[in-house]
Design an enzyme around this catalytic site. Structure first.
Site, short mmCIF file in Angstrom:
data_model
loop_
_atom_site.label_atom_id
_atom_site.label_comp_id
_atom_site.label_asym_id
_atom_site.label_seq_id
_atom_site.Cartn_x
_atom_site.Cartn_y
_atom_site.Cartn_z
N HIS A 129 49.60 85.82 2.40
CA HIS A 129 50.93 86.34 2.75
C HIS A 129 50.87 87.08 4.10
CE1 HIS A 129 52.51 85.20 -1.09
NE2 HIS A 129 51.83 86.11 -1.78
N HIS A 152 44.75 86.11 -1.95
CA HIS A 152 46.16 85.73 -2.10
C HIS A 152 47.04 86.56 -1.16
CE1 HIS A 152 49.68 84.44 -4.59
NE2 HIS A 152 50.17 85.61 -4.18
N GLU A 153 46.82 87.88 -1.16
CA GLU A 153 47.62 88.76 -0.30
C GLU A 153 47.32 88.53 1.18
OE1 GLU A 153 50.04 90.43 -1.45
OE2 GLU A 153 49.57 90.03 -3.54
#
Length: 245
Positions: free
Chosen positions: A45, A41-42
């Site tokens: 980003h 998920h990170e």
């Protein structure tokens, strides 16, 4: 030296948990999978932020609790490893009041156009959606797609029990009791409770073959058998089934 001792202590705790704690491996796998998904998920980003020109000052593996075990500067980003390996994080200049990036710099998240900020914000969820789908496809391809739930004979509690006398064996799957289809343990237990001292037919599956046996619950409506809930997976027969199930 301190960082090495922390790493060795973590490894030691994992080994100790494996031998001392029931179902530790399942819990550890679950935590590892959650951590993997959070890091992915990170990374979503991180990747989009770099693409649109937002500076990523730190990328952390694990929660920033306790001392930093390892860190390495790669370009403008410092990659860090923390002892609590549960997820991760990215840090923009906006997150650090002491950042040397000027307030009006285009490298700050807050100074980017709204479409770019939205793209950065939803990148993590998008990665998780894609990754989750790929994991699901891999699981179905390896183990099969979810089929029916079955009640499974786990352990015969006594050699003189009704279960043993009827010839039940650990691993048997219960299909029907009389005309009652068995999908939950409570259904089977209730059926036996309502037929004490009565010889009743059981349809079971053993080694992928169905057969009928007869069993007589005792006067308390019990057969002295430990049960478990079994989810049967159906192997895919054609590669295309992975995408349609």
């Amino acid at each position: 030296m301190k960082q090495l001792l922390i790493i060795l202590a973590m490894i030691g705790l994992i080994i100790l948990g494996h031998f001392q704690m029931a179902n530790f491996d399942s819990y550890f796998l679950m935590v590892a999978l959650i951590s993997f998904l959070v890091i992915a998920h990170e990374l979503g980003h991180f990747w989009v932020a770099k693409k649109v020109g937002v500076r990523v000052e730190r990328f952390g593996f694990g929660l920033p609790i306790g001392p930093t075990l390892l860190e390495k500067q790669v370009g403008e980003t410092k990659f860090c490893l923390h002892p609590v390996l549960l997820g991760g994080y990215v840090s923009f200049p906006d997150d650090d009041p002491d950042s040397d990036v000027p307030p009006d710099s285009p490298e700050r998240f807050e100074n980017k156009p709204i479409p770019q900020r939205v793209a950065i914000a939803i990148a993590g969820v998008t990665v998780n959606f894609i990754l989750g789908y790929l994991i699901m496809v891999a699981v179905i391809g390896i183990w099969g797609y979810p089929g029916d739930y079955y009640v499974k004979a786990q352990q015969i509690l006594s050699n003189q029990s009704p279960a043993a006398q009827a010839g039940l064996m650990p691993g048997d799957l219960f299909i029907k009791a009389g005309n009652t289809i068995i999908k939950k343990p409570d259904t089977l237990i209730q059926y036996f409770h309502s037929h004490p001292n009565e010889r009743v037919p059981l349809t079971i599956e053993r080694q992928q073959q169905e057969k009928t046996i007869y069993i007589t619950p005792n006067k308390a409506g019990k057969i002295d058998l430990a049960l478990s809930f079994y989810h049967k997976y159906v192997p895919v027969k054609q590669p295309g089934e992975v995408l349609t199930k």
